[in-house]
Design a protein around this motif. Structure first.
Motif, PDB file in Angstrom:
ATOM      1  N   VAL A   1       0.839  -1.202   0.000  1.00  0.00           N
ATOM      2  CA  VAL A   1       0.000   0.000   0.000  1.00  0.00           C
ATOM      3  C   VAL A   1       0.875   1.254   0.000  1.00  0.00           C
ATOM      4  CG1 VAL A   1      -1.688   1.316   1.344  1.00  0.00           C
ATOM      5  CG2 VAL A   1      -1.952  -1.149   1.082  1.00  0.00           C
ATOM      6  N   MET A   2       1.926   1.248   0.806  1.00  0.00           N
ATOM      7  CA  MET A   2       2.810   2.413   0.880  1.00  0.00           C
ATOM      8  C   MET A   2       3.528   2.646  -0.450  1.00  0.00           C
ATOM      9  SD  MET A   2       2.344   3.727   3.798  1.00  0.00           S
ATOM     10  CE  MET A   2       3.711   4.823   3.997  1.00  0.00           C
ATOM     11  N   LEU A   3       4.010   1.598  -1.063  1.00  0.00           N
ATOM     12  CA  LEU A   3       4.697   1.722  -2.341  1.00  0.00           C
ATOM     13  C   LEU A   3       3.738   2.187  -3.432  1.00  0.00           C
ATOM     14  CD1 LEU A   3       7.377   1.361  -3.793  1.00  0.00           C
ATOM     15  CD2 LEU A   3       6.708  -0.984  -4.269  1.00  0.00           C
ATOM     16  N   ASP A   4       2.531   1.655  -3.418  1.00  0.00           N
ATOM     17  CA  ASP A   4       1.528   2.058  -4.399  1.00  0.00           C
ATOM     18  C   ASP A   4       1.178   3.538  -4.238  1.00  0.00           C
ATOM     19  OD1 ASP A   4      -0.178   1.505  -6.555  1.00  0.00           O
ATOM     20  OD2 ASP A   4      -1.887   1.251  -5.211  1.00  0.00           O
ATOM     21  N   ALA A   5       1.043   4.003  -3.004  1.00  0.00           N
ATOM     22  CA  ALA A   5       0.738   5.419  -2.757  1.00  0.00           C
ATOM     23  C   ALA A   5       1.879   6.314  -3.238  1.00  0.00           C
ATOM     24  CB  ALA A   5       0.483   5.647  -1.275  1.00  0.00           C
ATOM     25  N   THR A   6       3.113   5.892  -3.030  1.00  0.00           N
ATOM     26  CA  THR A   6       4.271   6.661  -3.491  1.00  0.00           C
ATOM     27  C   THR A   6       4.276   6.769  -5.011  1.00  0.00           C
ATOM     28  OG1 THR A   6       5.527   5.916  -1.578  1.00  0.00           O
ATOM     29  CG2 THR A   6       6.787   6.791  -3.422  1.00  0.00           C
ATOM     30  N   CYS A   7       4.000   5.671  -5.682  1.00  0.00           N
ATOM     31  CA  CYS A   7       3.972   5.688  -7.145  1.00  0.00           C
ATOM     32  C   CYS A   7       2.853   6.580  -7.665  1.00  0.00           C
ATOM     33  CB  CYS A   7       3.804   4.274  -7.685  1.00  0.00           C
ATOM     34  SG  CYS A   7       5.230   3.222  -7.392  1.00  0.00           S
ATOM     35  N   ARG A   8       1.703   6.518  -7.040  1.00  0.00           N
ATOM     36  CA  ARG A   8       0.579   7.352  -7.472  1.00  0.00           C
ATOM     37  C   ARG A   8       0.883   8.828  -7.265  1.00  0.00           C
ATOM     38  NH1 ARG A   8      -4.417   4.715  -8.301  1.00  0.00           N
ATOM     39  NH2 ARG A   8      -4.297   2.519  -7.750  1.00  0.00           N
ATOM     40  N   ARG A   9       1.558   9.153  -6.182  1.00  0.00           N
ATOM     41  CA  ARG A   9       1.910  10.549  -5.913  1.00  0.00           C
ATOM     42  C   ARG A   9       2.875  11.071  -6.980  1.00  0.00           C
ATOM     43  NH1 ARG A   9       1.619  14.483  -2.095  1.00  0.00           N
ATOM     44  NH2 ARG A   9       3.502  15.670  -1.702  1.00  0.00           N
ATOM     45  N   ARG A  10       3.842  10.244  -7.362  1.00  0.00           N
ATOM     46  CA  ARG A  10       4.778  10.648  -8.418  1.00  0.00           C
ATOM     47  C   ARG A  10       4.047  10.859  -9.737  1.00  0.00           C
ATOM     48  NH1 ARG A  10       9.927   7.338  -9.285  1.00  0.00           N
ATOM     49  NH2 ARG A  10      10.310   9.133 -10.588  1.00  0.00           N
ATOM     50  N   GLU A  11       3.113   9.964 -10.070  1.00  0.00           N
ATOM     51  CA  GLU A  11       2.355  10.098 -11.316  1.00  0.00           C
ATOM     52  C   GLU A  11       1.519  11.376 -11.302  1.00  0.00           C
ATOM     53  OE1 GLU A  11       0.077   6.538 -11.750  1.00  0.00           O
ATOM     54  OE2 GLU A  11       1.860   5.286 -11.844  1.00  0.00           O
ATOM     55  N   ALA A  12       0.914  11.678 -10.173  1.00  0.00           N
ATOM     56  CA  ALA A  12       0.093  12.889 -10.060  1.00  0.00           C
ATOM     57  C   ALA A  12       0.960  14.136 -10.208  1.00  0.00           C
ATOM     58  CB  ALA A  12      -0.636  12.905  -8.727  1.00  0.00           C
TER      59      ALA A  12
END
Length: 58
Positions: A33-44
């Motif tokens: 979950v933490m890694l997925d949130a980090t990736c989504r933040r970078r994409e945003a």
């Protein structure tokens, strides 16, 4: 993050100390979950910068 992506990434992450009996306590959040949130933040962030650059060109 798909299950296939997680299967690849999970093997690259270190094993938590508490799972190996070296002390510590379980993590408060799932690593996936933490890694997925980090990736989504970078994409945003990329999308926002791209949008701003397009707005400044006009």
């Amino acid at each position: 993050m798909t299950d296939a992506e997680w299967a690849v990434v999970r093997d690259a992450m270190p094993v938590p100390a508490w799972l190996e009996g070296r002390g510590g306590q379980p993590e408060g959040y799932c690593r996936r979950v933490m890694l997925d949130a980090t990736c989504r933040r970078r994409e945003a962030g990329r999308a926002r910068r791209r949008l701003m650059s397009m707005a400044c060109e006009k």
